[in-house]
Motif scaffolding. Structure first.
Motif, mmCIF file in Angstrom:
data_model
loop_
_atom_site.group_PDB
_atom_site.id
_atom_site.type_symbol
_atom_site.label_atom_id
_atom_site.label_comp_id
_atom_site.label_asym_id
_atom_site.label_seq_id
_atom_site.Cartn_x
_atom_site.Cartn_y
_atom_site.Cartn_z
ATOM 1 N N HIS A 134 25.983 -9.868 19.803
ATOM 2 C CA HIS A 134 25.933 -8.725 18.883
ATOM 3 C C HIS A 134 24.506 -8.437 18.413
ATOM 4 C CE1 HIS A 134 30.445 -8.195 17.849
ATOM 5 N NE2 HIS A 134 30.329 -8.863 18.985
ATOM 6 N N SER A 135 23.741 -9.497 18.152
ATOM 7 C CA SER A 135 22.315 -9.289 17.805
ATOM 8 C C SER A 135 21.595 -8.583 18.936
ATOM 9 C CB SER A 135 21.612 -10.635 17.595
ATOM 10 O OG SER A 135 21.857 -11.106 16.314
ATOM 11 N N GLN A 136 21.840 -9.074 20.141
ATOM 12 C CA GLN A 136 21.137 -8.514 21.298
ATOM 13 C C GLN A 136 21.541 -7.080 21.590
ATOM 14 O OE1 GLN A 136 18.588 -9.382 22.957
ATOM 15 N NE2 GLN A 136 18.439 -11.063 21.504
ATOM 16 N N MET A 137 22.723 -6.701 21.163
ATOM 17 C CA MET A 137 23.153 -5.313 21.362
ATOM 18 C C MET A 137 22.447 -4.380 20.381
ATOM 19 S SD MET A 137 25.012 -5.127 23.976
ATOM 20 C CE MET A 137 25.592 -3.426 23.810
ATOM 21 N N GLY A 138 21.702 -4.967 19.421
ATOM 22 C CA GLY A 138 20.905 -4.145 18.504
ATOM 23 C C GLY A 138 21.216 -4.351 17.037
ATOM 24 N N MET A 139 22.147 -5.259 16.726
ATOM 25 C CA MET A 139 22.572 -5.413 15.328
ATOM 26 C C MET A 139 21.617 -6.324 14.564
ATOM 27 S SD MET A 139 26.709 -5.473 15.732
ATOM 28 C CE MET A 139 26.966 -4.617 14.169
ATOM 29 N N ALA A 140 20.377 -5.879 14.362
ATOM 30 C CA ALA A 140 19.383 -6.675 13.640
ATOM 31 C C ALA A 140 18.375 -5.752 12.976
ATOM 32 C CB ALA A 140 18.665 -7.632 14.594
ATOM 33 N N GLY A 141 17.960 -6.128 11.774
ATOM 34 C CA GLY A 141 16.961 -5.345 11.047
ATOM 35 C C GLY A 141 16.247 -6.218 10.037
ATOM 36 N N LEU A 142 15.127 -5.722 9.517
ATOM 37 C CA LEU A 142 14.331 -6.508 8.575
ATOM 38 C C LEU A 142 14.895 -6.426 7.163
ATOM 39 C CD1 LEU A 142 10.667 -5.703 9.636
ATOM 40 C CD2 LEU A 142 11.811 -7.930 9.761
ATOM 41 N N PHE A 143 14.873 -7.555 6.500
ATOM 42 C CA PHE A 143 15.170 -7.626 5.072
ATOM 43 C C PHE A 143 13.880 -8.124 4.420
ATOM 44 C CE2 PHE A 143 16.689 -10.084 1.362
ATOM 45 C CZ PHE A 143 17.245 -9.035 0.649
#
Ligand SMILES: [Cu+2]
Length: 400
Positions: A134-143
């Motif tokens: 799921h991360s690799q599919m794009g589900m990541a962002g900066l906090f």
């Protein structure tokens, strides 16, 4: 005369401002896309601010200050369950969806993740399901947790900076995006796109790519560069001679004393904050190396533009003296006086504000003035490039 309720309201607002509540509303879905530097459009899953369109990569930056109470509500508009996990975040995060016991957000549902931003630093949030799919599919962002009070310091009471940059490093395997791996054995991860804040290729070499390229003019130093690795393979970041880089924060922990680096190694999940000081003026690249997970084979190098123009630096670029600009300070126009033969073709002139934003860009012929009458009074940087792309001059001027 203030009555009792006014005083009570004042008292309450003071009490609340000591620990403000920051709220974010995110929507998770599998309906996004991202265009790569070669024009390929990859399907992505991800997060987006609710109401602002399909999923995007990177997911929106969530920016708070140390001490804030934070509430993130996540609505799942997709067809699969997702989670919201704050990677590497401190212990004061009881219900942020830790991987060991993630709070699932089922399709059609909303879950609220509430926690306190106890420690400044850059972190990333991601969906931890079917790791790393799921991360690799794009589900990541900066906090991003700024120092207390939003002070421009590397951490609360830490060293001050003038400007800050925040990079999220990752890589995409196009085959995974076109055909997301299902439960069970994962196919090999063979990335073909190597990303900084979702960008790759030429976009990284252009110092107008504002969220990536490091631009510092005049006295805008030091620069605070935060690099967060949400990808899979090992990364290396190599700093050019132009700057002296030292690590001041690692995974939210202040590094005292700061330790100088010219090559920084980053393991997956790590986040490092560096202070950059100018050694000399000029243009170069910060190079990011991407290695394969497992074999650790070198896969790719991304050069990210860095441009330093600092009036108190000891050396000057050779190009500096080739053009004189008159008058300085300017009011309505600038004339360019070439010290050697003026270029025969069109010259590209670009004016940047003190904080590095392009405020004017035009093509002129030799002898033609540059009109600056519309610019607000202040200090600017003028960059002159000939038709072959060679930089003829970079210098500051004052506008009355
Ligand atoms: Cu997910």
């Amino acid at each position: 005369m203030k009555n009792w309720s006014t005083w009570a309201a004042l008292f309450l607002s003071v009490g609340l401002s000591a620990q403000p509540l920051k709220t974010f509303q995110l929507t998770a879905s599998e309906d996004g896309w991202a265009e790569m530097d070669n024009g390929t459009v990859l399907p992505v899953w991800g997060f987006q601010i609710t109401g602002e369109g399909p999923a995007k990569y990177p997911a929106p930056r969530l920016i708070v200050e140390e001490g804030d109470s934070v509430q993130v509500s996540v609505y799942n508009a997709g067809n699969l369950a997702h989670t919201f996990h704050l990677h590497g975040f401190g212990s004061d995060t009881s219900n942020n969806g830790e991987a060991s016991n993630p709070v699932l957000v089922q399709p059609g549902n909303t879950e609220i993740f509430a926690f306190r931003a106890a420690q400044s630093g850059d972190y990333f949030y991601h969906c931890g399901l079917q790791n790393p799919v799921h991360s690799q599919m794009g589900m990541a962002g900066l906090f991003i947790v700024l120092a207390a009070g939003g002070e421009k310091t590397a951490y609360t009471d830490g060293p001050p900076y003038f400007k800050d940059y925040h990079w999220l490093l990752g890589e995409f395997d196009a085959a995974w995006h076109f055909n997301p791996p299902q439960a069970g054995n994962l196919p090999p991860f063979e990335p073909d796109y190597f990303l900084v804040n979702g960008k790759s290729g030429d976009a990284l070499g252009d110092y107008n790519t504002e969220d990536v390229a490091v631009f510092s003019a005049l006295d805008q130093l030091p620069v605070f560069l935060n690099i967060t690795h949400s990808g899979v393979g090992r990364k290396e970041v190599i700093f050019p001679y132009l700057v002296e880089a030292s690590v001041v924060v690692r995974n939210g922990e202040p590094q005292i004393p700061a330790w100088p680096v010219d090559t920084l190694a980053l393991s997956p999940g790590e986040s490092v904050g560096l202070m950059l000081l100018a050694v000399s003026n000029g243009e170069d690249s910060i190079r990011v190396n991407y290695y394969a997970p497992g074999t650790d084979a070198f896969l790719h190098q991304n050069p990210v533009a860095i441009f330093i123009q600092h009036h108190s630096a000891t050396s000057e670029p050779a190009a500096r003296g080739m053009v004189q600009i008159l008058p300085n300070p300017a009011t309505d126009w600038l004339a360019l006086r070439f010290r050697s033969a003026a270029p025969k073709g069109k010259t590209s002139v670009e004016i940047l504000s003190e904080n590095g934003l392009t405020v004017l860009r035009q093509e002129i012929s030799a002898g033609e003035p540059v009109h600056v009458g519309e610019l607000p009074a202040g200090v600017y940087v003028l960059k002159i490039v000939d038709e072959n792309g060679q930089v003829l001059s970079v210098q500051k001027f004052f506008k009355n």
